[in-house]
Design a protein around this motif. Structure first.
Motif, PDB file in Angstrom:
ATOM      1  N   GLU A 206       0.824  -1.301   0.120  1.00  4.02           N
ATOM      2  CA  GLU A 206      -0.140   0.006   0.125  1.00  4.02           C
ATOM      3  C   GLU A 206       0.805   1.295  -0.032  1.00  4.02           C
ATOM      4  O   GLU A 206       0.627   2.105  -0.669  1.00  4.02           O
ATOM      5  CB  GLU A 206      -0.834  -0.064   1.290  1.00  4.02           C
ATOM      6  N   ILE A 231      -4.532  -5.968  -4.620  1.00  3.45           N
ATOM      7  CA  ILE A 231      -4.794  -5.045  -4.016  1.00  3.45           C
ATOM      8  C   ILE A 231      -5.025  -3.593  -4.842  1.00  3.45           C
ATOM      9  O   ILE A 231      -4.344  -3.446  -5.711  1.00  3.45           O
ATOM     10  CB  ILE A 231      -3.766  -4.510  -3.155  1.00  3.45           C
ATOM     11  N   GLN A 237      -8.498   5.411  -0.951  1.00  5.38           N
ATOM     12  CA  GLN A 237      -8.932   4.237  -0.583  1.00  5.38           C
ATOM     13  C   GLN A 237      -8.209   2.978  -1.074  1.00  5.38           C
ATOM     14  O   GLN A 237      -7.303   3.157  -1.852  1.00  5.38           O
ATOM     15  CB  GLN A 237     -10.391   3.927  -1.387  1.00  5.38           C
ATOM     16  N   THR A 238      -8.240   2.058  -0.225  1.00  5.73           N
ATOM     17  CA  THR A 238      -7.192   0.673  -0.346  1.00  5.73           C
ATOM     18  C   THR A 238      -8.298  -0.217  -0.280  1.00  5.73           C
ATOM     19  O   THR A 238      -9.029  -0.616   0.754  1.00  5.73           O
ATOM     20  CB  THR A 238      -6.241   0.631   0.785  1.00  5.73           C
ATOM     21  N   GLU A 239      -8.059  -1.205  -1.287  1.00  5.50           N
ATOM     22  CA  GLU A 239      -9.187  -2.657  -1.325  1.00  5.50           C
ATOM     23  C   GLU A 239      -8.310  -3.942  -1.472  1.00  5.50           C
ATOM     24  O   GLU A 239      -7.584  -3.897  -2.461  1.00  5.50           O
ATOM     25  CB  GLU A 239     -10.384  -2.393  -2.306  1.00  5.50           C
ATOM     26  N   VAL A 241      -8.811  -7.941  -2.239  1.00  7.55           N
ATOM     27  CA  VAL A 241      -9.660  -8.816  -2.477  1.00  7.55           C
ATOM     28  C   VAL A 241      -8.701 -10.140  -2.706  1.00  7.55           C
ATOM     29  O   VAL A 241      -7.900 -10.428  -3.395  1.00  7.55           O
ATOM     30  CB  VAL A 241     -10.425  -8.774  -3.758  1.00  7.55           C
ATOM     31  N   LYS A 273     -14.382  -0.641  -5.083  1.00  2.22           N
ATOM     32  CA  LYS A 273     -14.541  -2.041  -4.317  1.00  2.22           C
ATOM     33  C   LYS A 273     -15.031  -2.941  -5.553  1.00  2.22           C
ATOM     34  O   LYS A 273     -14.275  -4.222  -5.454  1.00  2.22           O
ATOM     35  CB  LYS A 273     -15.285  -2.101  -2.892  1.00  2.22           C
ATOM     36  N   GLU A 274     -15.979  -2.915  -5.913  1.00  2.00           N
ATOM     37  CA  GLU A 274     -16.540  -3.631  -6.836  1.00  2.00           C
ATOM     38  C   GLU A 274     -15.735  -3.937  -8.242  1.00  2.00           C
ATOM     39  O   GLU A 274     -15.496  -4.665  -8.975  1.00  2.00           O
ATOM     40  CB  GLU A 274     -17.958  -3.497  -7.319  1.00  2.00           C
ATOM     41  N   ILE A 276     -12.338  -3.981  -8.247  1.00  2.00           N
ATOM     42  CA  ILE A 276     -11.380  -4.765  -7.905  1.00  2.00           C
ATOM     43  C   ILE A 276     -11.902  -6.164  -8.008  1.00  2.00           C
ATOM     44  O   ILE A 276     -11.331  -7.291  -8.407  1.00  2.00           O
ATOM     45  CB  ILE A 276     -10.562  -4.341  -6.877  1.00  2.00           C
ATOM     46  N   GLN A 277     -13.047  -6.224  -7.309  1.00  2.00           N
ATOM     47  CA  GLN A 277     -13.617  -7.450  -7.303  1.00  2.00           C
ATOM     48  C   GLN A 277     -14.056  -8.221  -8.472  1.00  2.00           C
ATOM     49  O   GLN A 277     -13.891  -9.592  -8.746  1.00  2.00           O
ATOM     50  CB  GLN A 277     -14.913  -7.768  -6.480  1.00  2.00           C
ATOM     51  N   GLN A 308     -19.455 -11.147  -2.168  1.00  2.00           N
ATOM     52  CA  GLN A 308     -20.452 -10.119  -1.777  1.00  2.00           C
ATOM     53  C   GLN A 308     -20.828 -10.687  -0.211  1.00  2.00           C
ATOM     54  O   GLN A 308     -20.962 -11.737   0.018  1.00  2.00           O
ATOM     55  CB  GLN A 308     -21.624 -10.032  -2.351  1.00  2.00           C
TER      56      GLN A 308
END
Length: 308
Positions: A206, A231, A237-239, A241, A273-274, A276-277, A308
């Protein structure tokens, strides 16, 4: 010129040939199954992935010789809108072979032939004319192209407000970051090189990505962690998965599928978020298929729903 929300550029496409065989013995004739042919190369695969998700893109790619003609036919079968830049030199071929007993995959990649000065100028002129929200520069550069060629393309595209997404490596990636782009997708080893580090541990990713963002190199950095997932880091923002557990059959096209899933999600105004998902879902789903195939839509959707 017609406007497109997503345009992909593949300077160095490949005609991908894949097969299966049993037993790898030096100096003996290896009997292979009937080969499968696919249109390959970063941007082409990204456009194929977008199409699988129900999206649309303009796929710009070079094509030369009989291999290029076959490549064009395969792209057209995918029902992807495309624009061909004809080249004097032939389109390269790649070869992927799967050994039945060991379950090992062997991947043979060949360099792309040089582009002439006129062909380079054609590429730049096309980029000057296109109207798009997202331009995806994906894949390696041809032999003889300067390492700053993607940088030149990004600079040209940004004058019209286009968001440039880059998936390449080495000096070509380092150079294009000097211009500053919207999104990049390095793996953890490439990210380390970009900030001048020998290696990075997972907790350091990060901070390293934020360094590039703070320097104006990219607005979003998506770091591929292979089987661990990915990542996404932006300014605020950091996400992370994790990659779903699946039976892996091939890694060919997984990175391109990931980019395709993310660009499609961005074009649908999905939250980060979605984004990267969807990227991880499509990339993981691609590993579930053999050879040079990408993912199946229903498998990617099922993996996404499981997140989800």
């Amino acid at each position: 010129m017609k406007s497109y929300q997503i345009v992909t550029l593949t300077l160095n496409p490949s005609l991908d040939k894949s097969t299966r065989f049993t037993g790898l013995i030096a100096e003996q004739k290896i009997r292979c199954d009937k080969p499968r042919y696919d249109a390959g190369g970063g941007g082409i695969n990204v456009s194929k992935a977008i199409a699988k998700l129900g999206g649309n893109s303009l796929c710009i790619h070079t094509s030369g010789g009989s291999a290029g003609k076959m490549l064009e036919e395969l792209v057209n079968k995918e029902d992807i809108e495309n624009q061909v830049i004809l080249t004097q030199n032939w389109t390269r071929e790649n070869f992927i072979a799967f050994e039945n007993n060991s379950k090992a995959q062997y991947r043979f990649g060949f360099p792309g032939n040089e582009l002439s000065e006129d062909e380079k100028e054609t590429v730049i002129n096309i980029i000057k004319r296109i109207k798009t929200t997202y331009l995806v520069l994906s894949g390696s550069l041809n032999e003889g192209l300067p390492s700053d060629f993607y940088q030149t393309i990004a600079e040209t595209a940004k004058t019209s407000g286009t968001k440039v997404i880059v998936d390449t490596s080495g000096e070509a990636l380092q150079k294009v970051l000097e211009e500053g782009v919207f999104l990049i997708k390095p793996n953890i080893g490439e990210l380390a090189k970009l900030i001048g580090a020998e290696r990075l541990a997972l907790p350091e990713v990060e901070k390293a990505a934020k360094t590039l963002i703070d320097n104006g190199n990219a607005e979003i950095v998506v770091v591929s962690l292979g089987a661990q997932g990915a990542i996404l880091v932006s300014k605020n923002q950091t996400e992370f998965v994790a990659a779903p557990k699946v039976t892996k059959k091939s890694t060919v096209g997984a990175g391109d599928s990931m980019v395709g899933g993310m660009v499609w999600a961005l074009s649908q105004n999905k939250p980060l978020k979605e984004v990267i998902q969807w990227g991880v879902a499509c990339g993981t789903a691609a590993t579930m298929n053999e050879g040079t195939q990408l993912f199946k839509k229903e498998e990617a959707e099922k993996l996404f729903e499981g997140m989800q």
